[in-house]
Write a protein that holds these residues in place. Structure first.
Motif, PDB file in Angstrom:
ATOM      1  N   ALA C  96       0.833  -1.204   0.000  1.00  0.00           N
ATOM      2  CA  ALA C  96       0.000   0.000   0.000  1.00  0.00           C
ATOM      3  C   ALA C  96       0.870   1.258   0.000  1.00  0.00           C
ATOM      4  N   SER C  97       1.845   1.314   0.925  1.00  0.00           N
ATOM      5  CA  SER C  97       2.655   2.527   0.978  1.00  0.00           C
ATOM      6  C   SER C  97       3.507   2.651  -0.280  1.00  0.00           C
ATOM      7  N   GLY C  98       3.945   1.509  -0.821  1.00  0.00           N
ATOM      8  CA  GLY C  98       4.742   1.537  -2.048  1.00  0.00           C
ATOM      9  C   GLY C  98       3.934   2.063  -3.224  1.00  0.00           C
ATOM     10  N   ILE C  99       2.686   1.646  -3.340  1.00  0.00           N
ATOM     11  CA  ILE C  99       1.865   2.088  -4.470  1.00  0.00           C
ATOM     12  C   ILE C  99       1.664   3.592  -4.412  1.00  0.00           C
ATOM     13  N   ILE C 100       1.365   4.098  -3.212  1.00  0.00           N
ATOM     14  CA  ILE C 100       1.144   5.539  -3.088  1.00  0.00           C
ATOM     15  C   ILE C 100       2.416   6.300  -3.459  1.00  0.00           C
ATOM     16  N   ALA C 101       3.538   5.890  -2.834  1.00  0.00           N
ATOM     17  CA  ALA C 101       4.784   6.630  -3.071  1.00  0.00           C
ATOM     18  C   ALA C 101       5.221   6.500  -4.521  1.00  0.00           C
ATOM     19  N   ALA C 102       5.113   5.305  -5.099  1.00  0.00           N
ATOM     20  CA  ALA C 102       5.580   5.101  -6.473  1.00  0.00           C
ATOM     21  C   ALA C 102       4.736   5.906  -7.448  1.00  0.00           C
ATOM     22  N   THR C 103       3.438   6.020  -7.183  1.00  0.00           N
ATOM     23  CA  THR C 103       2.591   6.796  -8.083  1.00  0.00           C
ATOM     24  C   THR C 103       3.016   8.261  -8.077  1.00  0.00           C
ATOM     25  N   ILE C 104       3.169   8.818  -6.878  1.00  0.00           N
ATOM     26  CA  ILE C 104       3.546  10.239  -6.783  1.00  0.00           C
ATOM     27  C   ILE C 104       4.900  10.468  -7.455  1.00  0.00           C
ATOM     28  N   LEU C 105       5.879   9.671  -7.044  1.00  0.00           N
ATOM     29  CA  LEU C 105       7.229   9.848  -7.588  1.00  0.00           C
ATOM     30  C   LEU C 105       7.248   9.612  -9.094  1.00  0.00           C
ATOM     31  N   GLY C 106       6.571   8.560  -9.535  1.00  0.00           N
ATOM     32  CA  GLY C 106       6.573   8.212 -10.952  1.00  0.00           C
ATOM     33  C   GLY C 106       5.983   9.316 -11.800  1.00  0.00           C
ATOM     34  N   ALA C 389       8.462   3.288  -9.668  1.00  0.00           N
ATOM     35  CA  ALA C 389       8.345   4.685 -10.110  1.00  0.00           C
ATOM     36  C   ALA C 389       9.026   4.881 -11.459  1.00  0.00           C
ATOM     37  N   ALA C 390      10.177   4.191 -11.662  1.00  0.00           N
ATOM     38  CA  ALA C 390      10.873   4.342 -12.936  1.00  0.00           C
ATOM     39  C   ALA C 390       9.993   3.868 -14.089  1.00  0.00           C
ATOM     40  N   PHE C 391       9.288   2.769 -13.855  1.00  0.00           N
ATOM     41  CA  PHE C 391       8.422   2.255 -14.923  1.00  0.00           C
ATOM     42  C   PHE C 391       7.193   3.144 -15.094  1.00  0.00           C
ATOM     43  N   ILE C 392       6.650   3.617 -13.962  1.00  0.00           N
ATOM     44  CA  ILE C 392       5.485   4.498 -14.050  1.00  0.00           C
ATOM     45  C   ILE C 392       5.865   5.786 -14.787  1.00  0.00           C
ATOM     46  N   ALA C 393       7.085   6.276 -14.524  1.00  0.00           N
ATOM     47  CA  ALA C 393       7.516   7.503 -15.188  1.00  0.00           C
ATOM     48  C   ALA C 393       7.474   7.327 -16.701  1.00  0.00           C
ATOM     49  N   GLU C 394       7.937   6.173 -17.173  1.00  0.00           N
ATOM     50  CA  GLU C 394       7.911   5.937 -18.611  1.00  0.00           C
ATOM     51  C   GLU C 394       6.490   5.875 -19.130  1.00  0.00           C
TER      52      GLU C 394
END
Lengths: 579, 380, 508
Positions: C96-106, C389-394
């Protein structure tokens, strides 16, 4: 305002002002164009400098045990592969080099570049080296060389660009020549500097082999014809993988007495195969079906009567051929292709099985697959094996037959829903429980199969995407031509689907390469495990955990990054995936 | 190896078959068992005896000794990640105290200390490897316990290294070599997973009612990094592991190992599949021969003179230099133990080669005559 | 298809040339083959297990286990069940915390890659290319080391332990947190009710807006409703204790009905489902002119559905354990809920906990009063967050680039600022493109938490491995893994799909 000006009267002028004002304008435009961008730039720059200084101070501190890495280079590459036999690895690498050289001569990359670009790269390298020199701790011995070398490179680049003038931007240097230059430079470096001390001779030979293959390839293209050579090379590339791995593990000598002892078995099967293909392709469908039924029974039966393994496998292959024969070999041309295919399949099967039962010829202490060698084997083997799985599952999922659809969908979704590590544990710990006692696979084989099963599910989804992207008209046209489902799939839809998903598949290979590091958790000595567990536990290397991790990260990065760059280029060249 | 390659080939063949018969819709599940059948049948048509490590044959009646002699190599399960006891050196060779025991047994049985095929094993996989017949001998810092001896179907040889679980903390935290175990109350204790150490510290702290946080890692290197950085307050594992880390680390002087009496007894020694007394005798007496050789001062350097000129009857028998030697009756060559000493060395030599550089003293592992626990029965 | 229909009108071909028959024969043949294979494998497994003194039972879930976990709700689990519960909670925390943080960062990195600021876009590119090309396993171990090497050591002030606001140390990071008390669930009923009411109010105000054309402030109204009800519940939550009776009643009813009644009920449901499928199938084949001619294929399908329905019923009748498992779980859930609600319980639903350093023995430790992130959690969390986040960024970059350039130009032409164009025009459109691949990344993140095993983070795979190393129950542990991860995948992908459909509907 605008009036017509004939093009030849007004030669295109380069925008001299922007170039001459140079750095300052560039900075204004790219870093400080608005106030918030300016703030952002400053903050980022401070952050990067701070982070880089910290990282260099940590990595270059005298406490770091970088000394343990170079002596273990061979361990990282091949783990315990017997050192006297390393020649085999060089030989297989040479085989790859020959293929690369021939391919480069056949496909002839047409890219061109300019002196300006090269000099700009030199200049950028210099800037980077100089910056690193500024950021490293003052105690670091390499600091002055970095500063001086960087400055020299910057000067070299800048002066070169100025001297060459506008001619520097003409793209007339062939990319291939530049690559050759880089290789020569690399050779000079390994002969002059103390890197790759023990392996500089083999590396030189490898480069020479590459060059020779390229030079031989050029007249060969003219002699044989480009199209034929391309087909042959493609086949050779696919075949090279198993051949190479068999030669890494087997004595590269075919045991002729074994081959001879098999001939009385193989020759009849070969002849029977010719006759069966001929009959199946000529006789009516019903008779062919009857023959096939007979052959299926025979192919299953040989597994229960004592007969050489090669015959059992050959019979399976033969069933495949005859099943496809009525559909695909009904024309004279198709029949000829099938005959050639059957001969080739027999030859390679005999070759593989012969080598497989031959002795390793390795004076070995134990399981000799490890290091990068194993990492590549896992990635390539897993990928190769995942193709049949993925294609079958994709066909099953798009099939009109509900039970197959259900089974394929279930398989794909279950495998995609669980992490790879659980699949590896499944292969390592659970599968042996389901097998009769005494029968267990080797750890490497289990890992390859697990990776293939895992990767196959993802591949299936990619292929399915490709199948769905094919216009409906293609199906209808195939039907209108009176093709059967099998013909339509094999000749029309599947080839198009596979072509459309090449980028996705390449992406998957890259992620597979990274994922192989998980086998370290189940105890296989792949590159990551050698770096994480094996080397840092040598008495002389105790405490070198971080150094090894950083080294492993860099090596993985180099491989994955170059793969992904190469695949981008391939993608652009094929022009697929952009539709 | 024969197995593996045959399998690989079978798998390649299946690819070919699958491509050839691609029109037919088959499922992978049918493909899966075929490699299995390949394994059972593969060696038969191949070059007859070519490299087939048949696992089940010896169970019928014969001893592992016959199997090993017929095969010509000893399959030995070892550690590959424990400095001093079993690891891979820079040239890709297995090296270590436990590894040398494998080499000694190979020298005794086959006359060649290099005729060993090492099977690196994880702690979790080692016993199954013995039971499945993958290895003939397990020499992987394995503690001799009641349950392993009885329930797991193993037999243990003489203890080659007397160890005991201890803890290590920093002097700066007020620890001394005499600190009691109760001092670790409230600490973060780190150890390696999958071995008896985890259980020992859990039981010991529970018995004293200590509330500790236990962190277990696959790899002891991570444990040590955390200990050095302070993320772990205390580490625990076998005393030998702690001593070697303390001796080889630059910061080792600031650490202290306690309690002086280890919290557990860890007699480490070789193990094999149970109910094979012929094979057991061979392993047992190889170890004893190495100990007796040390008692009598026979080393790899002087063994040739000792054979020519035995100091006493026992040495003469052991080295096969006299008519009344006993090795032949065990199914070994008369010079079996001569080869062991010649090619591998006596117990002291092996200890000095691998463990002394790590800072380990003989301690309990000295000869009985020097106040240690090593006591070999007489060879007569 | 067409072929078989034509065939059916003429003389029927012999069975071995009937395509439909052949298709079904192959399918059923393969199915039977698989069942036989499974049967052989399972019986082999049972024999093997017996020979090794193991069994396929689930006793290890209830038997005492001698393991300790690094962190979680039960650090000294009394049983396998408690160990798995701890592992699941730990895994969900990271996810859960990873999804939130990765979305914002990504999203930030993805936008940065397209920034006009050279340094920013290059840094973002460097970030993506570095993170994407290194195996996650290495990164996780690396971040774990980083924390233990570079964070300050944990020390106690001379004044002694006192609650603070933030602790950053090698033993972990601790922040203040609101912890639910025993009356939390009673209040939660009001929160959920408030959310539901707010939704209704929002819809109503929107309708009003559309009818009258006046500004009706739907957002404010909805928020007001929610705050009102939730705030009311803060004090009035004991009223929700009445639910306890309801749950107790349901639990009692489940316990009172004998198992064989449930068995019959489930069997009947199974048959009914099969019959319903056949009925619907027939309905779908009904045309105004009457029932269409059914092909052989259709008969096979209906037959299969009927057989499956009957087989399900037979399984329920023949194996009572399945039914009793279902009823036991249902009973447990309701009995559990019953405990959470009580009229007489009063108090504050949430309690503020501030981090503090405690010294239980010789060593300072982080107390459990705040929300603490251990080094293991940190390593895994940072690892999966950055990687995803790296993948979301792409994905975000691709999504933004996929929005036609004319949209930006039109926005600029309307006089919007760049940030406004991005926020109000580009991102909403890009959002629809990036949502499905984002869902895949969330799934990957959830699965990648299994790599916590490398740094001894007590998640499902690590705990499962510890357990089966002790008990040898690999098959059962694997089944638990599979069931859990498949559930997580299913839940996550249904959420994403549901959301995806909603977003798409708005577009029309």
């Amino acid at each position: 305002m605008t009036v017509y000006v004939a093009p030849e009267l007004k030669p295109p002028e380069p925008p001299p002002e922007a170039r001459q004002l140079g750095a300052w304008v560039w900075l204004r435009k790219n870093l400080f164009n608005t106030w918030y961008n300016g703030v952002l730039t400053v903050v980022l720059a401070v952050g990067i400098v701070w982070g880089a200084r910290g990282a260099f101070a940590f990595l270059l501190s005298p406490d770091r045990l970088w000394g343990v890495i170079p002596p273990n280079a061979t361990n990282y590459a091949v783990d315990v592969y017997p050192r006297p036999e390393l020649t085999r690895i060089w030989v297989t690498l040479a085989v790859v080099m020959v293929l690369v050289g021939l391919s480069s001569a056949t496909w002839r990359p047409t890219g061109k570049t300019s002196w300006g670009t090269i000099l700009a790269v030199v200049r950028a390298t210099g800037v980077a080296a100089f910056a690193v020199g500024l950021l490293v701790p003052p105690t670091f011995v390499g600091r002055n060389p970095l500063l001086v070398g960087g400055a020299v490179l910057v000067l070299l680049g800048a002066v070169g660009i100025r001297a060459a003038g506008p001619a520097a931007r003409e793209e007339r240097l062939p990319m291939l020549g530049v690559l050759a230059g880089v290789l020569v430079l690399a050779l000079v470096v390994i002969w002059l500097l103390p890197v790759a001390k023990t392996t500089k001779v083999p590396w030189t030979i490898e480069v020479l082999v590459l060059a020779a293959a390229h030079l031989v390839g050029r007249p060969l293209v003219r002699a044989v014809g480009e199209k034929t050579l391309k087909v042959v090379l493609s086949f050779l590339w696919v075949l090279s993988l198993p051949v190479i791995y068999l030669h890494l593990e087997r004595k590269p000598v075919i045991p002729w007495e074994v081959v001879v002892s098999w001939l009385p078995w193989v020759l009849p099967v070969l002849v029977v195969g010719y006759l069966a293909i001929l009959y199946a392709s000529r006789a009516g469908r019903e008779r062919a079906a009857a023959l096939n039924a007979l052959l299926v029974v025979a192919a299953l039966a040989v597994w229960f009567v004592p007969s050489p393994m090669v015959v059992r496998l050959l019979m399976l292959v033969l069933v495949g051929f005859t099943l496809a024969a009525p559909t695909f070999a009904s024309s004279g041309n198709g029949r000829r292709n099938f005959m050639v295919g059957w001969s080739g399949a027999t030859f390679f099967l005999v070759y593989f099985v012969t080598l497989a039962v031959a002795e390793t010829g390795l004076e070995t202490q134990g399981d000799f697959l490890g290091g990068l060698n194993l990492t590549f084997l896992l990635a390539l083997g897993g990928m190769l094996l995942s193709f049949p799985i993925g294609i079958m599952m994709a066909l099953g999922r798009t099939s009109t037959m509900p039970i197959f659809r259900l089974l394929s969908t279930g398989y794909i979704e279950i495998v995609r829903g669980v992490p790879l590590i659980t699949v590896l544990f499944f292969a390592d710990k659970v599968v042996p429980r389901f097998l009769p006692p005494g029968l267990d696979f080797d750890g490497v084989v289990k890992a390859i199969i697990a990776i293939a099963l895992f990767s196959g599910a993802y591949l299936a989804e990619n292929v399915r995407g490709g199948l769905q992207s094919i216009p409906k008209g293609q199906y209808e046209a195939a039907r209108a031509l009176g093709m059967t489902t099998a013909q339509m799939t094999m000749l029309i839809t599947l080839p198009q689907a596979l072509r459309a998903v090449i980028p996705a598949i390449v992406g998957q290979v890259i992620s597979l390469f990274k994922d192989t590091s998980l086998v370290a958790i189940i105890g296989l000595a792949d590159f990551f495990r050698v770096a994480r567990d094996i080397v840092p536990n040598q008495p002389a290397s105790l405490g070198s955990q971080i150094e090894n991790l950083v080294m492993a990260a860099v090596v993985y990065w180099i491989f994955t990054f170059s793969f992904s760059r190469a695949s981008l280029r391939l993608e652009r060249k094929l022009g697929v995936g952009t539709r | 190896m024969g197995k593996k390659l045959t399998l690989l080939t079978a798998v390649f063949a299946l690819v070919v078959a699958a491509c050839g018969g691609g029109a037919e819709e088959t499922t992978t599940t049918t493909a899966a068992p075929e490699p299995g059948e390949t394994t059972t049948t593969a060696p038969a048509p191949g070059g007859g005896d070519a490299g087939a490590g048949g696992g089940g044959a010896e169970q019928a009646g014969g001893s592992l000794l016959d199997t090993v002699i017929a095969r010509g190599t000893l399959n030995c399960g070892v550690n590959e990640t424990l400095a001093g006891f079993g690891f891979k050196d820079e040239t890709g060779q297995f090296v270590g105290f436990d590894v040398d025991l494998c080499r000694a047994v190979a020298a005794a049985v086959l006359g060649d200390a290099d005729a060993v095929k090492f099977e690196p094993l994880t702690a979790a996989a080692r016993f199954e490897a013995v039971n499945s017949g993958l290895i003939d001998l397990l020499s992987r810092n394995t503690t001799w316990t009641q349950s392993r001896d009885t329930d797991l179907g193993l037999d243990f040889g003489p203890t080659t290294y007397y160890d005991g679980q201890q803890l290590m903390a920093k002097k700066a935290d007020g620890f001394t070599a005499d600190s009691p175990l109760t001092d670790i109350a409230g600490a973060v204790v780190c150890t390696n997973a999958g071995t008896t150490t985890e259980k020992n510290i859990t039981e010991a702290s529970a018995a004293l009612g200590l509330d500790i946080t236990l962190q277990t890692f696959e790899d002891f290197n991570i444990v040590m990094e955390n200990f050095k950085s302070g993320a772990c307050d205390v580490v625990t594992t076998d005393g030998s592991g702690l001593v070697s880390r303390k001796a080889t680390d630059p910061a080792g002087d600031e650490w202290v190992i306690f309690p002086s009496v280890p919290i557990s007894k860890e007699p480490l020694g070789p193990a094999w599949k149970q109910n094979d007394s012929v094979w057991g005798d061979v392993v047992r007496w190889t170890v004893y021969a190495m100990i007796i050789a040390e008692e009598k001062g026979i080393t790899s350097a002087n063994v040739d003179q000792m054979v020519a000129n035995p100091p006493d009857g026992e040495a003469a028998r052991l080295l096969g230099a006299s008519e009344d030697e006993i090795q032949t009756k065990m199914g070994l060559p008369a010079d079996a133990f001569y080869q062991v000493i010649k090619q591998v060395g006596n117990y002291g030599e092996v200890f000095d080669r691998h463990l002394t550089p790590l800072g380990l003293n003989r301690g309990l592992n000295a000869l009985w005559s020097d106040g240690g626990l090593l006591y070999a029965p007489p060879a007569r | 298809m067409t072929q078989s229909r034509i065939d059916a009108t003429q003389t029927r071909p012999p069975l071995w040339r009937n395509v439909t028959f052949l298709k079904w024969a192959t399918q059923i043949g393969v199915l039977v083959g698989l069942v036989v294979l499974a049967w052989i494998l399972i019986s082999t497994a049972l024999r093997n297990l017996e020979a090794q003194g193991l069994s396929l039972d689930w006793d290890f879930l209830t038997d005492p286990v001698g393991i300790r976990l690094g962190e979680g709700i039960f650090t000294q689990p009394a049983s396998g069940l408690e160990a798995f519960a701890t592992a699941i909670v730990n895994m969900l925390r990271v996810t859960a915390s990873g999804i939130i943080a990765a979305t914002i960062l990504g999203v930030l990195v993805g936008i940065s890659r397209l920034s006009s600021n050279w340094l920013l876009s290059r840094s973002a590119t460097a970030f993506v290319e570095t993170i994407r090309n290194i195996p996650l396993l290495i990164q996780i171990v690396f971040w774990f080391f980083l924390m233990t090497l570079f964070f300050p050591t944990l020390e106690v002030d001379a004044s002694g332990p006192a609650p603070g606001w933030l602790i950053v140390s090698r033993k972990g990071v601790s922040i203040p947190w609101l912890f639910p008390t025993e009356v939390f669930w009673q209040w939660f009923v009001f929160v959920a009710g408030g959310a539901w009411a707010a939704r209704r109010v929002y819809r109503r105000r929107i309708e009003l807006l559309e009818e009258t054309g006046r500004e009706t402030h739907p957002g404010r109204w909805a928020l007001g409703t929610f705050v009102l009800i939730a705030g009311l519940g803060w004090f009035a939550h004991p009223i929700a204790g009445a639910l306890g009776w309801l749950f107790a009643l349901v639990a009692a009813v489940i316990a009172a009905i004998p198992d064989f009644a449930f068995q019959l009920l489930f069997a009947a449901v199974s048959i009914w489902l099969g019959a319903r499928w056949i009925r619907r199938f027939l309905d779908s084949r009904r045309t105004p002119a009457g029932l269409a001619r059914l092909t052989d294929d259709d008969y096979f399908r209906m037959g299969l559905a009927g057989v499956l329905g009957l087989a399900g019923a037979a399984v329920f009748v023949a194996i009572p354990q399945i039914t009793s498992l279902i009823t036991d779980v249902a009973h447990f859930v309701f009995a559990f809920l019953d405990q959470k609600f009580d009229f007489l319980r009063t108090g504050v639903p949430l309690r503020l906990g501030r981090p503090e350093v405690v010294v239980p023995g010789r060593f300072p430790q982080i107390g459990d009063t705040g929300m603490t992130m251990t080094p293991n959690f940190f390593g895994l969390w940072v690892g999966v967050t950055l990687y995803t986040a790296a993948f979301i960024a792409e994905i975000v970059r691709g999504g933004i680039l996929a929005v036609p350039k004319g949209q930006t130009e039109a926005g600029m032409a309307l006089g919007l600022k760049r940030s406004q164009v991005l926020r109000m025009i580009i991102l909403p459109q890009a959002f629809r493109i990036i949502l499905p691949p984002m869902g895949n990344q969330y799934l990957n993140l959830a699965k990648n938490t299994s790599l916590g095993i490398a740094i001894a983070y007590a998640e499902l795979v690590q705990v499962g491995q510890t357990l089966f190393n002790q008990t040898g129950d690999t098959i059962q542990v694997f089944l638990i893994w599979m069931a859990f991860y498949l559930t997580v995948s299913l839940v996550l992908s249904s959420i994403v799909n549901w959301y995806n459909r909603r977003v798409k509907l708005v577009e029309r």
